[in-house]
Motif scaffolding. Structure first.
Motif, mmCIF file in Angstrom:
data_model
loop_
_atom_site.group_PDB
_atom_site.id
_atom_site.type_symbol
_atom_site.label_atom_id
_atom_site.label_comp_id
_atom_site.label_asym_id
_atom_site.label_seq_id
_atom_site.Cartn_x
_atom_site.Cartn_y
_atom_site.Cartn_z
ATOM 1 N N PRO A 469 0.825 -1.213 0.000
ATOM 2 C CA PRO A 469 0.000 0.000 0.000
ATOM 3 C C PRO A 469 0.857 1.261 0.000
ATOM 4 O O PRO A 469 1.922 1.318 0.636
ATOM 5 C CB PRO A 469 -0.796 -0.129 1.307
ATOM 6 C CG PRO A 469 0.086 -0.935 2.204
ATOM 7 C CD PRO A 469 0.827 -1.888 1.307
ATOM 8 N N PRO A 470 0.434 2.298 -0.706
ATOM 9 C CA PRO A 470 1.133 3.585 -0.610
ATOM 10 C C PRO A 470 1.083 4.133 0.813
ATOM 11 O O PRO A 470 0.116 3.913 1.541
ATOM 12 C CB PRO A 470 0.360 4.483 -1.588
ATOM 13 C CG PRO A 470 -0.373 3.536 -2.492
ATOM 14 C CD PRO A 470 -0.674 2.327 -1.672
ATOM 15 N N VAL A 471 2.108 4.841 1.193
ATOM 16 C CA VAL A 471 2.196 5.348 2.563
ATOM 17 C C VAL A 471 1.027 6.271 2.908
ATOM 18 O O VAL A 471 0.473 6.179 4.011
ATOM 19 C CB VAL A 471 3.552 6.047 2.789
ATOM 20 C CG1 VAL A 471 3.604 6.684 4.178
ATOM 21 C CG2 VAL A 471 4.689 5.054 2.632
ATOM 22 N N PRO A 472 0.593 7.196 2.024
ATOM 23 C CA PRO A 472 -0.550 8.054 2.397
ATOM 24 C C PRO A 472 -1.837 7.294 2.667
ATOM 25 O O PRO A 472 -2.746 7.833 3.311
ATOM 26 C CB PRO A 472 -0.699 8.982 1.180
ATOM 27 C CG PRO A 472 0.643 9.004 0.547
ATOM 28 C CD PRO A 472 1.186 7.624 0.745
ATOM 29 N N LEU A 473 -1.948 6.057 2.174
ATOM 30 C CA LEU A 473 -3.161 5.267 2.399
ATOM 31 C C LEU A 473 -3.080 4.399 3.642
ATOM 32 O O LEU A 473 -4.049 3.714 3.980
ATOM 33 C CB LEU A 473 -3.452 4.393 1.184
ATOM 34 C CG LEU A 473 -3.697 5.129 -0.142
ATOM 35 C CD1 LEU A 473 -4.054 4.141 -1.243
ATOM 36 C CD2 LEU A 473 -4.787 6.188 0.010
ATOM 37 N N GLN A 474 -1.948 4.390 4.316
ATOM 38 C CA GLN A 474 -1.802 3.601 5.544
ATOM 39 C C GLN A 474 -2.315 4.435 6.719
ATOM 40 O O GLN A 474 -1.552 5.013 7.488
ATOM 41 C CB GLN A 474 -0.338 3.200 5.743
ATOM 42 C CG GLN A 474 0.217 2.355 4.610
ATOM 43 C CD GLN A 474 1.688 2.050 4.778
ATOM 44 O OE1 GLN A 474 2.248 2.178 5.864
ATOM 45 N NE2 GLN A 474 2.343 1.646 3.706
ATOM 46 N N LYS A 475 -3.620 4.470 6.852
ATOM 47 C CA LYS A 475 -4.240 5.371 7.812
ATOM 48 C C LYS A 475 -4.436 4.758 9.197
ATOM 49 O O LYS A 475 -4.543 5.480 10.180
ATOM 50 C CB LYS A 475 -5.594 5.864 7.280
ATOM 51 C CG LYS A 475 -5.475 6.696 5.991
ATOM 52 C CD LYS A 475 -6.826 7.200 5.532
ATOM 53 C CE LYS A 475 -6.706 8.042 4.266
ATOM 54 N NZ LYS A 475 -5.909 9.269 4.500
ATOM 55 N N VAL A 476 -4.527 3.444 9.275
ATOM 56 C CA VAL A 476 -4.776 2.800 10.570
ATOM 57 C C VAL A 476 -3.728 1.722 10.809
ATOM 58 O O VAL A 476 -3.106 1.195 9.882
ATOM 59 C CB VAL A 476 -6.194 2.175 10.628
ATOM 60 C CG1 VAL A 476 -7.242 3.253 10.548
ATOM 61 C CG2 VAL A 476 -6.371 1.147 9.523
ATOM 62 N N ARG A 477 -3.544 1.415 12.079
ATOM 63 C CA ARG A 477 -2.627 0.350 12.472
ATOM 64 C C ARG A 477 -3.354 -0.989 12.432
ATOM 65 O O ARG A 477 -4.592 -1.021 12.479
ATOM 66 C CB ARG A 477 -2.073 0.613 13.876
ATOM 67 C CG ARG A 477 -1.266 1.890 13.955
ATOM 68 C CD ARG A 477 -0.686 2.111 15.349
ATOM 69 N NE ARG A 477 0.205 3.269 15.343
ATOM 70 C CZ ARG A 477 -0.179 4.509 15.545
ATOM 71 N NH1 ARG A 477 -1.446 4.753 15.813
ATOM 72 N NH2 ARG A 477 0.676 5.498 15.495
ATOM 73 N N PRO A 478 -2.616 -2.095 12.343
ATOM 74 C CA PRO A 478 -3.281 -3.405 12.331
ATOM 75 C C PRO A 478 -4.116 -3.615 13.588
ATOM 76 O O PRO A 478 -3.594 -3.633 14.703
ATOM 77 C CB PRO A 478 -2.102 -4.390 12.263
ATOM 78 C CG PRO A 478 -0.979 -3.606 11.680
ATOM 79 C CD PRO A 478 -1.158 -2.203 12.168
#
Length: 518
Positions: A469-478
């Protein structure tokens, strides 16, 4: 001297304390344990330290400062005056237990014992032998940082602090081993990591009753790892890269640092964590996804290609009509089943030889393995050429696995598949495959299912596993880690002025060049 269980209280008589410490440390028998008698403000005093583990210039400075003290300088409370004012160093601690004083001496600190005082002043002037951070041989990247963890735990902590400048970052120091006194640090971000996970890890480390950890992090893993000792799949991920360790801290993982080891443990870890590599995140998302898919395919091919080809060779009736070309052109002097086992043994022997071979001779070893062994074995008819080809492809797939531990586990699975096919044909392949899947499905890493997000199924998380995933789309943690703070990108405050657009910049530039802007 007062003895209370395991506690030996410091006596106000210098000779009593010195005699006990000398017997405990073997002063006079061990050449590196140094005793230094001095006079301090008219009082007798003794210094104990390990030669080579202390900073000489700092010791010289402290001794120079103490040599100028007079009796009237240590009044009215002599110990507090000495401790707070005249021992002019940052890391100083008072100890009233001789056992603790000895532990600090053997760890590299200086113990100052003064006649008439019931406390020992411990001065932390440690200087451990250490190498400078350099690039890891196991986790190389084309672009990215070249500083990797080393064998000194303090250096490793500093490398993490450079990347995680969060006041909530916690590094709790524990000691393991009744004799080795190995330093172990549990590292996490307080307002992200699950407190229950942190407590479980610390409790397991504190519960270890062992004389020492000679193999450092690997010995510790076998104590705190959950599940069977004979499960070959790693439930702890190792890394030697500070950026990889920092990325997992931000997700809610817990790190365990062990002194004398450059490898850091990441807890918990699933099967897919062992298939990730930093190179995927150093490239564009599409390229990173391509590299990830190629790696997944390489791992699958390395495990299943030799057994499936052996099965199709032993049971040609399983082949569709259009694939009749698959199979051995010549059988060779040795049955195919034994050819695969001997080839597997040869690859593992060459891997061990490469580890123990000096770098200058590594090229010669490769020539011997490829030409003198592989080529001649085929030429004389011992091995089938296809066997060598497919085992070479499998070896490449194993070497492309980011986790060395997972690569070795996959090697055992491939051997089990070959044996199953050689003995029972198709039922053997199905049985070993099903048994391996059940083992993976029932394995857990500190309560985290090993096959997550495949089992239990989580579609969005599985998408992030297959596609980088692109970094800007990594909005939440697992969410499976149950972090205290789920959001990685909190909603920003409303902007006070409109954001400048890129097209406006170039439009203004064009107007100024044309002279149209007044």
């Amino acid at each position: 001297m007062t003895i209370l269980g395991d506690i030996v209280k410091v006596d106000n008589n210098l000779d009593v304390n010195v005699k006990w410490i000398m017997e405990e440390l073997g002063v006079g028998q061990s050449f590196d344990v140094i005793r230094r008698d001095i006079t301090l403000a008219g009082r007798r005093a003794t210094l104990f330290y390990i030669n080579g583990l202390v900073k000489d210039e700092v010791m010289t400075y402290i001794l120079t400062a103490l040599a100028d003290l007079k009796e009237e300088d240590l009044t009215p409370d002599a110990f507090l005056q000495l401790y707070n004012r005249y021992v002019s160093y940052i890391q100083v601690e008072d100890v009233d237990d001789l056992h603790k004083a000895v532990d600090k001496i053997v760890s590299g600190e200086i113990a100052l014992i003064v006649d008439g005082f019931k406390k020992v002043i411990s001065i932390d002037v440690r200087k451990y032998p250490a190498r400078m951070p350099e690039e890891s041989d196991l986790e190389r990247v084309v672009r990215g940082s070249r500083d990797n963890f080393v064998e000194t735990i303090l250096f490793n902590a500093n490398l993490l602090r450079r990347r995680v400048r969060d006041p909530k970052l916690r590094m709790e120091l524990l000691q393991v081993g009744s004799r080795s006194k190995t330093d172990v640090a549990v590292v996490y971000i307080k307002d992200i990591a699950n407190p229950g996970l942190v407590d479980i890890i610390k409790e397991k480390i504190k519960a270890i009753k062992m004389d020492g950890l000679p193999m450092a992090e690997k010995s510790l893993e076998e104590f705190i790892g959950s599940g069977s000792y004979w499960n070959p799949f790693p439930r702890v991920r190792y890394t030697e890269r500070p950026d990889v360790a920092a990325a997992h801290l931000f997700e809610g993982h817990v790190l365990v640092l062990v002194d004398t080891s450059p490898s850091v443990m990441i807890l918990p870890a699933t099967l897919f964590h062992h298939l990730q590599h930093a190179e995927e995140f150093r490239q564009a998302p599409l390229i990173g996804t391509f590299l990830r898919i190629v790696r997944f395919l390489g791992v699958l091919i390395s495990v299943f290609l030799p057994p499936i080809w052996l099965l199709l060779s032993l049971q040609p009736g399983l082949l569709p009509p259009g694939l009749s070309w698959i199979g051995p052109k010549s059988l060779g002097a040795i049955p195919l089943f034994w050819q695969f086992l001997f080839a597997e043994l040869g690859i593992d022997l060459m891997r061990l030889a490469a580890i123990h071979t000096p770098t200058a001779l590594a090229t010669a070893l490769g020539l011997i393995a490829a030409v003198l062994i592989g080529d001649i074995a085929v030429a004389v008819g011992f091995f089938n050429p296809e066997v060598i080809l497919y085992m070479a492809i499998a070896a490449v797939g194993i070497f492309s696995t980011p986790s060395y531990e997972l690569g070795m586990a996959n090697t055992l699975v491939r051997i089990a598949l070959l044996i199953g096919v050689g003995l029972f044909r198709l039922p053997g392949l199905v049985a070993v495959t099903l048994g391996t899947f059940l083992l993976l499905a029932t394995t857990k890493s500190f309560g985290l299912p090993y096959l997550w997000p495949l089992l239990p199924f989580n579609g969005s998380a599985l998408k992030d596993i297959l596609i980088r995933p692109p970094v800007p789309l990594q909005k939440v943690r697992p969410r499976v880690l149950h972090p205290l703070d789920v959001d990685r990108q909190p909603y920003p405050e409303p902007a006070r002025k409109p954001m400048i657009r890129e097209e406006d910049i170039w439009r203004r530039e064009g107007e100024e060049n044309d002279g149209t802007k007044k």
